[in-house]
Design a protein around this motif. Structure first.
Motif, short mmCIF file in Angstrom:
data_model
loop_
_atom_site.label_atom_id
_atom_site.label_comp_id
_atom_site.label_asym_id
_atom_site.label_seq_id
_atom_site.Cartn_x
_atom_site.Cartn_y
_atom_site.Cartn_z
N ARG A 160 0.86 -1.19 0.00
CA ARG A 160 0.00 0.00 0.00
C ARG A 160 0.89 1.24 0.00
NH1 ARG A 160 -3.41 -2.91 3.75
NH2 ARG A 160 -5.51 -3.18 2.90
N VAL A 161 0.68 2.12 -0.94
CA VAL A 161 1.48 3.34 -1.06
C VAL A 161 0.60 4.55 -0.77
CG1 VAL A 161 2.84 4.78 -2.61
CG2 VAL A 161 3.01 2.29 -2.76
N GLU A 162 1.08 5.39 0.13
CA GLU A 162 0.35 6.60 0.49
C GLU A 162 1.31 7.78 0.44
OE1 GLU A 162 -2.32 8.46 4.18
OE2 GLU A 162 -1.25 6.56 4.41
N LEU A 163 0.94 8.80 -0.30
CA LEU A 163 1.75 10.02 -0.33
C LEU A 163 1.64 10.70 1.02
CD1 LEU A 163 0.70 11.34 -3.86
CD2 LEU A 163 2.83 10.22 -3.25
N GLY A 164 2.78 11.04 1.61
CA GLY A 164 2.74 11.63 2.94
C GLY A 164 4.05 12.30 3.30
N ARG A 165 4.11 12.75 4.55
CA ARG A 165 5.27 13.47 5.06
C ARG A 165 6.19 12.53 5.84
NH1 ARG A 165 0.72 16.24 5.57
NH2 ARG A 165 0.58 18.29 4.56
N PRO A 166 7.48 12.80 5.85
CA PRO A 166 8.39 11.95 6.63
C PRO A 166 7.99 11.85 8.10
CG PRO A 166 9.63 13.41 5.20
CD PRO A 166 8.20 13.85 5.12
N GLU A 167 7.57 12.98 8.68
CA GLU A 167 7.20 12.96 10.09
C GLU A 167 6.02 12.03 10.35
OE1 GLU A 167 9.13 16.91 9.17
OE2 GLU A 167 7.62 15.62 8.24
#
Length: 986
Positions: free
Chosen positions: A489-496
């Motif tokens: 599952r791939v979700e665009l997001g922030r490192p934090e």
């Protein structure tokens, strides 16, 4: 229906290549092009100058443009015809379909000089109409004018397999023009064709990673075949819809995908080109964000943001807006992604303080993750430094490049030399420049080594090294893999977001790795381009001295502290600690400029010495002993009453005796220069391969002469000359008198004797190719482990080869000293400018072998040609004596220094500690900052003494208060403590 899997896959590849992809852009109209080659040396000029004053001449498709490293401006004009589809200007500047960021690139500007979008091999378009169109380009009548700054950077990365090239400098006149304008025109872009291509990628590329025993494989294969049979685009997409709608398994691995472009601040291009690369990458990111609201982009290096702020203020304002929205995320909080083993402790602190303050002042943002995906190993001091600077997490992936062992974890607690821990993650895709392909996702899932306790990892996607960042194809793939059966599952997001989730999932179950993160590769970077090492070491030493003396002058005499000049000096040092500059792995252009900057910096820093009452004197160099301080040889023997040295006819120290106890300190011949054939398998400037140390080249018989203060050994081979001088100091000198006072350090609990050391100077006229030079110093100490200085402490490493991991450390980093000991005897080797070293057991003792020089062919075939001077000392005594000798050897000598009363001091009650650095506070309050640390890996109790009344507060590394502190300090092993002294007015 019978399906032949190999036939379907082959058909898919052919249809995509020949029948679908060519329909993505449909030609609509031609454009008119004029060109101006930048005058003179072809160096970049501001857009306003090119647009207003460029001598543009007619230019057509097929014409060549610019010599290597030159710049050509193209003026592109046209009339956009009516179209129901978005219209894009599509250009091919003559690039290869690979090495994005590694050769020709372009940046399109509006006539008002505002940058709108970059061009590279996988992103060669500028949208003129439709969603995401470049603003302010198209006139009401449909006409447009764009200016394209085309950079003719030569393709060095693609040279197979990194062969010798002289394109690391600008070529001479008559150099062939490398690039040809292949195509230019207005095209209609078909979003449905684009979507179909991504659908076919998501399904077709998934097939090799599915089991033929599972129904999923055959259903995807059937859907692909049906799509290829469909007569329309809509029909083809409909045939794939069900296969793309199947959700991922409940236990599917989760990946937080972050847009990224790891841009080397210098490498196969000079610093000036990096400034353009950063701007080009950001225009692409901002363009992509206009049409995809989910894209998150992480960017490190305050220096790179600062370049954009200086060069492209309009672009920078757009960046600031996206940062405020949380869509561009400043990460790392460092000035640059520096080398992580060679900079001194204070330099790593300043990388952070300068970077974090820039991010906080400019964006109101403080990063919580150290971001060093590509540095060549990581010192064990990092966890403490990071946590004391306010970081919670650490990211890299470089250890996946190990050539011997496989690191056992991807998410773990990293424990530093002092015991501090920080949650650390290695993205299991083993890249910082993913393209979000099915193969990358599959590799990440199968490679992830913490499956039993974690189900989540990070994916950094976007073209890197030379920049470019994410493109629309990558983002579309990420959306397809958001919830797809058979894939993570791939979700665009922030490192934090990733780190917070990983921290919560792991809890207390995270495994622990203790000590340094040693990279079993790129060992040669500890030596290549010795001028980088010497420039860095001397600059750090000068800054230590100047900041201390400027603090003394400010506190005692009210002399203005040179904040601005010191800031500029530090930024120069920090920039050149970038992980392809300090390690010596850039083209010759980069290192030529760096050598000049280091020379200028030395002059500037010497000019900052305070003048006035109590003036400490002028820096006169790095020679600790002055005229008359050296013992006079008696033939080939040196004797100062403490050590006795005998040099044989072959120029080797055959006997080194400590006269205090009669102990022989050497075992075998000491001081032998060893020359090896150095022919790397692949990465020339980077790697020191095992076979090198098996292939020694014999040197001719030297000549040995005695002068008034030294025994000199001269050897010539080919065009190279080696001169080794052995000297002993006369009598007993005060250990670290110069080093401690000049740097602001206080005594560490034990005074040494500077005369119990053999000083060795090596002068080399280096004219070798593919050779390596070491200095062999075998000492009569039997030990299983050696200690090496590292930032704010030391690290122990094995001297044996019992395990694969032990053997792999056949070349390691040492800062200013190495120390070996057995009960009753300790010997140290100190240096003034080397980092590469190997220490191995030999019969009867231990051979300590600093590495002096290399001569790789790529990327700079003339690496280190010329004259170099190295200084070493073999020191009899414990670790504290060795450290004091290292302070002396590395500190610049100051005339009349003894007249300067120390500003601060440490009274040691127990253990070992030093004041490592003294300066004024960064907030310009006039407060004094003292950085103290324990030096031996034990515990220390000390009392801080001050020559001025002050209140004392402990702070973090950014000088933010933690708690009120008295003058009594209790320090744990290798603990760093930063103290803020606020003067009390009487």
């Amino acid at each position: 229906m019978h399906l032949n899997p190999s036939h379907v896959v082959a058909r898919l590849q052919r249809v995509v290549r020949d029948r679908i992809r060519p329909r993505l852009h449909t030609p609509l109209a031609e454009v008119t092009i004029d060109a101006w080659r930048v005058d003179g040396d072809g160096e970049p000029v501001p857009a306003a100058r090119a647009i207003e004053h460029g001598d543009f001449q007619p230019f057509t498709v097929g014409d060549t443009w610019a010599p290597a490293w030159g710049t050509t401006w193209l003026r592109v004009q046209g009339q956009v015809p009516a179209s129901e589809l978005p219209v894009e200007l599509v250009l091919d500047l003559g690039w290869f379909d690979h090495s994005v960021g590694g050769h020709a690139e372009g940046l399109a500007y509006r006539p008002d000089g505002v940058a709108v979008k970059a061009l590279h091999p996988r992103n060669g378009w500028v949208r003129l109409t439709g969603p995401g169109a470049a603003p302010g380009v198209l006139a009401d009548d449909g006409s447009f004018t764009l200016y394209v700054e085309a950079a003719a950077n030569p393709l060095l990365l693609g040279l197979p397999p990194f062969i010798e090239t002289h394109l690391g400098e600008k070529p001479g006149l008559g150099e062939p023009e490398p690039y040809k304008l292949v195509s230019a025109g207005l095209c209609a872009f078909d979003p449905e064709i684009f979507a179909l291509l991504r659908d076919l990628e998501a399904t077709g590329d998934l097939l090799p990673h599915l089991s033929t025993d599972e129904p999923r494989y055959w259903r995807v294969l059937t859907a692909v075949e049906a799509a290829l049979d469909a007569p329309t685009v809509a029909g083809a997409r409909a045939a794939l819809a069900d296969a793309l709608a199947r959700p991922a398994h409940a236990t599917a691995h989760r990946m937080t995908a972050v847009g990224h472009a790891h841009i080397d601040s210098a490498w196969l291009w000079p610093l000036r080109e990096t400034r353009r690369k950063v701007a080009r990458t950001l225009t692409n990111v901002l363009t992509l964000m206009e049409t995809d609201p989910d894209l998150i982009y992480a960017m490190s290096s305050a220096q790179q943001f600062a370049w954009v702020e200086q060069d492209h203020p309009e672009l920078f304002e757009r960046v600031k807006q996206r940062v405020a929205e949380g869509r561009i995320v400043p990460v790392g909080g460092m000035w640059v992604e520096s080398d992580a083993v060679m900079p001194g402790g204070e330099a790593l602190v300043r990388q952070i303080t300068y970077g974090k303050r820039y991010f906080m002042d400019t964006f109101g943002h403080e990063s919580e993750v150290v971001w060093l995906p590509d540095s060549f190993g990581y010192s064990g001091a990092w966890p403490q430094i990071a946590r004391q600077a306010g970081y919670r997490w650490f990211l890299t992936q470089k250890i996946s490049w190990n050539d011997t062992t496989t690191f056992p974890h991807h998410t773990f607690q990293w424990e530093g030399i002092d015991g501090t821990r920080i949650l650390t993650h290695f993205p299991p895709a083993d890249t910082y420049a993913a393209e979000v392909t099915s193969a990358e996702l599959k590799h990440a899932v199968s490679n992830f080594r913490d499956k039993a306790i974690s189900s989540h990892s990070l994916l950094l996607f976007g073209y890197g090294d030379g920049g470019g960042g994410p493109n629309r194809e990558m983002v579309a793939r990420a959306h397809r893999f958001a919830d797809l059966e058979g894939a993570a599952r791939v979700e665009l997001g922030r490192p934090e977001e990733f780190f917070t989730a990983a921290e919560a999932e792991l809890g207390d179950a995270a495994p622990v790795w203790a000590g340094e993160l040693y990279l079993e590769l790129h060992r040669g970077t500890l030596t290549s381009q010795v001028a980088m090492k010497q420039g860095n070491r001397r600059s750090e030493a000068l800054l230590r001295t100047v900041e201390y003396l400027a603090t003394v002058a400010a506190v005692r005499d009210g002399v203005p502290y040179p904040y601005k000049q010191l800031d500029e000096a530090w930024k120069t040092v920090l920039l050149h600690q970038f992980h392809d500059i300090l390690p010596g792995s850039s083209i010759s252009w980069v290192h030529r400029e760096a050598r000049e900057r280091y020379r200028n910096l030395e002059v500037d820093l010497k000019g900052l010495l305070p003048v006035g009452r109590g003036e400490p004197g002028k820096i006169s160099g790095w020679s600790v002993a002055r005229e008359g301080d050296w013992a006079k040889p008696a033939g080939n023997i040196l004797d100062n009453g403490i050590l006795r040295v005998e040099v044989d006819g072959g120029g080797r120290v055959s006997s080194l005796v400590d006269l205090r106890d009669g102990r022989q300190l050497n075992v075998g011949d000491l001081g032998v220069l060893r020359l090896y054939r150095d022919e790397p398998v692949r990465w020339d400037a980077w790697d020191l391969d095992r076979h090198v140390l098996r292939n020694e080249t014999s040197l001719p018989q030297p000549t040995v002469t005695a002068t008034s203060d030294a025994i000199t050994v001269t050897t010539k081979t080919g065009k190279s000359t080696f001169i080794v001088k052995y000297r002993l100091r006369e009598g007993v000198a005060a250990a670290a008198a110069n080093g401690a006072a000049a740097g602001g350090a206080a005594a560490s609990g034990a005074a040494g004797t500077a005369a119990a050391q053999l000083d060795i100077t090596v002068d080399v006229d280096w004219q070798e190719t593919e050779h390596l030079l070491k200095l062999s110093l075998p000492v009569a100490v039997r030990t299983l482990r050696a200690k090496y200085e590292t930032q704010f402490g030391s690290i122990e490493r094995p001297t044996h080869e019992n395990t694969l991991a032990d053997e792999a450390q056949y070349e390691v980093c040492s800062h200013r000293w190495v120390h070996v000991a057995e009960p009753g005897l300790g010997v140290g080797v100190v240096n003034d400018s080397t980092y590469g070293c190997d220490v191995r057991r030999i019969p009867g003792g231990t051979d300590i072998r600093p590495t002096l020089l290399r001569a790789p062919r790529f990327p700079d075939p003339d690496t280190d040609r010329g004259r170099h001077t190295f200084r070493f000392a073999v020191v009899a005594g414990d670790e504290t004596v060795t450290r004091a000798a290292a302070d002396d050897l590395n500190a610049p000598w100051l005339e009349a220094l003894a007249d300067v009363e120390p500003l601060l001091g440490l009274e040691i009650e127990s253990g070992h500690a030093v004041i490592d650095w003294i300066k004024l506070a960064d907030d310009r309050s006039g407060d004094v900052i003292a950085r103290v640390h324990e030096t031996r890996g034990g515990r220390a109790v000390a009392r801080l003494t001050s020559t001025f009344p002050a209140s004392i507060v402990e702070t973090d590394l950014l000088e933010r208060p933690l708690e009120a502190t008295g003058d009594r300090l209790i320090l744990g092993p290798f603990q760093i403590t930063t103290l803020r002294l606020s003067p009390i007015k009487e």
